[in-house]
Scaffold this motif. Structure first.
Motif, PDB file in Angstrom:
ATOM      1  N   SER A  46       1.531  -1.327  -0.200  1.00 19.39           N
ATOM      2  CA  SER A  46      -0.081   0.235  -0.320  1.00 19.39           C
ATOM      3  C   SER A  46       0.943   1.231  -0.602  1.00 19.39           C
ATOM      4  CB  SER A  46      -0.735   0.168   1.251  1.00 19.39           C
ATOM      5  OG  SER A  46       0.046   0.215   2.634  1.00 19.39           O
ATOM      6  N   LYS A  49       2.046   1.574  -3.432  1.00 17.25           N
ATOM      7  CA  LYS A  49       1.018   1.993  -4.436  1.00 17.25           C
ATOM      8  C   LYS A  49       0.948   3.965  -4.455  1.00 17.25           C
ATOM      9  CE  LYS A  49      -1.687  -2.265  -4.805  1.00 17.25           C
ATOM     10  NZ  LYS A  49      -3.210  -2.507  -4.191  1.00 17.25           N
ATOM     11  N   LEU A 105       2.269   1.348 -11.062  1.00 18.16           N
ATOM     12  CA  LEU A 105       1.145   1.006 -10.297  1.00 18.16           C
ATOM     13  C   LEU A 105       0.641  -0.832 -11.139  1.00 18.16           C
ATOM     14  CD1 LEU A 105      -0.085   4.745 -10.899  1.00 18.16           C
ATOM     15  CD2 LEU A 105       0.156   2.904  -8.874  1.00 18.16           C
ATOM     16  N   SER A 108       1.826  -2.924  -8.845  1.00 15.59           N
ATOM     17  CA  SER A 108       1.378  -3.008  -7.655  1.00 15.59           C
ATOM     18  C   SER A 108      -0.413  -3.588  -7.686  1.00 15.59           C
ATOM     19  CB  SER A 108       1.769  -0.944  -7.562  1.00 15.59           C
ATOM     20  OG  SER A 108       2.528  -0.970  -7.509  1.00 15.59           O
ATOM     21  N   TYR A 109      -0.415  -2.932  -9.166  1.00 22.45           N
ATOM     22  CA  TYR A 109      -2.276  -3.254  -9.350  1.00 22.45           C
ATOM     23  C   TYR A 109      -2.332  -5.222 -10.263  1.00 22.45           C
ATOM     24  CZ  TYR A 109      -4.063   0.788  -7.092  1.00 22.45           C
ATOM     25  OH  TYR A 109      -4.193   1.725  -6.737  1.00 22.45           O
ATOM     26  N   THR A 112      -5.155  -7.151 -10.499  1.00 23.10           N
ATOM     27  CA  THR A 112      -6.573  -6.278 -10.302  1.00 23.10           C
ATOM     28  C   THR A 112      -6.298  -5.919 -12.165  1.00 23.10           C
ATOM     29  OG1 THR A 112      -5.774  -4.653 -10.034  1.00 23.10           O
ATOM     30  CG2 THR A 112      -6.761  -5.437  -8.076  1.00 23.10           C
ATOM     31  N   ILE A 114      -7.023  -3.328 -12.840  1.00 28.56           N
ATOM     32  CA  ILE A 114      -6.938  -1.995 -12.769  1.00 28.56           C
ATOM     33  C   ILE A 114      -6.030  -1.548 -13.551  1.00 28.56           C
ATOM     34  CG2 ILE A 114      -5.408   0.264 -11.370  1.00 28.56           C
ATOM     35  CD1 ILE A 114      -7.749  -0.664  -9.057  1.00 28.56           C
ATOM     36  N   LYS A 115      -4.914  -2.903 -13.688  1.00 28.13           N
ATOM     37  CA  LYS A 115      -3.993  -2.729 -14.255  1.00 28.13           C
ATOM     38  C   LYS A 115      -3.832  -2.202 -15.859  1.00 28.13           C
ATOM     39  CE  LYS A 115      -3.910  -7.633 -14.949  1.00 28.13           C
ATOM     40  NZ  LYS A 115      -4.310  -8.600 -13.914  1.00 28.13           N
TER      41      LYS A 115
END
Length: 166
Positions: A46, A49, A105, A108-109, A112, A114-115
Motif C-alpha cells: 500500500s 501504491k 502501478l 502494484s495492481y 486487479t 486496474i492494471k
C-alpha cells in the motif's frame, strides 16, 4: 548548465540508482522475502501504491504538456522542429517519472483489473511518440512493458512471445 548536460546527469543518476537497487535485491536474495509476514507485505504494497500514485499525479501534467507541445510542433513545423526546440529542464525532470510510475502501478495492481487502465495510460504516450516520429522511445517503453508484464504480472507463453517478435 545546458539542458542536454543536465538531462545526462539525471539519466546517469537514475541509472546508478537502478543498478544500486538491483544489486541490493540480488544481495538480499530470498532471505529478505522469507522474513516478511503478510502484514508487512500489505503495508509495503500500500505504501508503494501511494508513492506511485503521487509520482503519477505530479508527473502527468508535465508529461502531457511536453507531449502536446511535441504534437503541435510536428503538426505546424514538421518533425525537425522537435529537435530544434528546448524545453524547460524542470518540466522534463518532472515529466520523466510518468512512465516509471505507471510501471510501478501496473506491478502494484497486478492482481486487479486496474492494471489494464494503467496499461492504456502507458499506450497513449507510445502512440504520441510514434505520431511525432520518434521510434526509440516507444520501442523502449514497449520492451520494458513486455519485460515487466512477463516477470511481474503474468508469464507469457512461447506463442505469445513469437507474436511479439512479429
Amino acid at each position: 548548465y545546458s539542458t542536454s548536460l543536465v538531462n545526462k546527469y539525471i539519466f546517469y543518476a537514475i541509472l546508478g540508482m537502478l543498478f544500486l537497487l538491483m544489486a541490493g535485491a540480488k544481495i538480499s536474495g530470498e532471505d529478505l522475502i522469507k522474513n516478511y509476514n503478510t502484514e508487512q507485505e500489505i503495508e509495503m504494497d500500500s505504501s508503494c501504491k501511494i508513492l506511485f500514485w503521487i509520482l503519477l499525479l505530479i508527473s502527468l501534467p508535465f508529461y502531457l504538456t511536453i507531449m502536446f507541445q511535441y504534437i503541435k510542433l510536428v503538426y505546424v513545423a514538421g518533425y525537425n522542429a522537435i529537435y530544434e526546440t528546448n524545453t524547460n529542464v524542470l518540466v522534463e525532470s518532472l515529466a520523466m517519472w510518468f512512465i516509471p510510475s505507471c510501471f510501478g502501478l501496473i506491478y502494484s495492481y497486478r492482481n486487479t483489473k486496474i492494471k489494464y487502465i494503467i496499461l492504456l495510460l502507458v499506450m497513449c504516450p507510445v502512440a504520441g511518440y510514434l505520431y511525432v516520429g520518434s521510434r526509440s522511445r516507444p520501442i523502449a517503453i514497449l520492451i520494458s512493458l513486455v519485460y515487466l508484464w512477463h516477470n511481474g504480472v503474468k508469464k507469457f507463453t512461447k506463442g505469445q512471445f513469437a507474436l511479439f517478435l512479429l
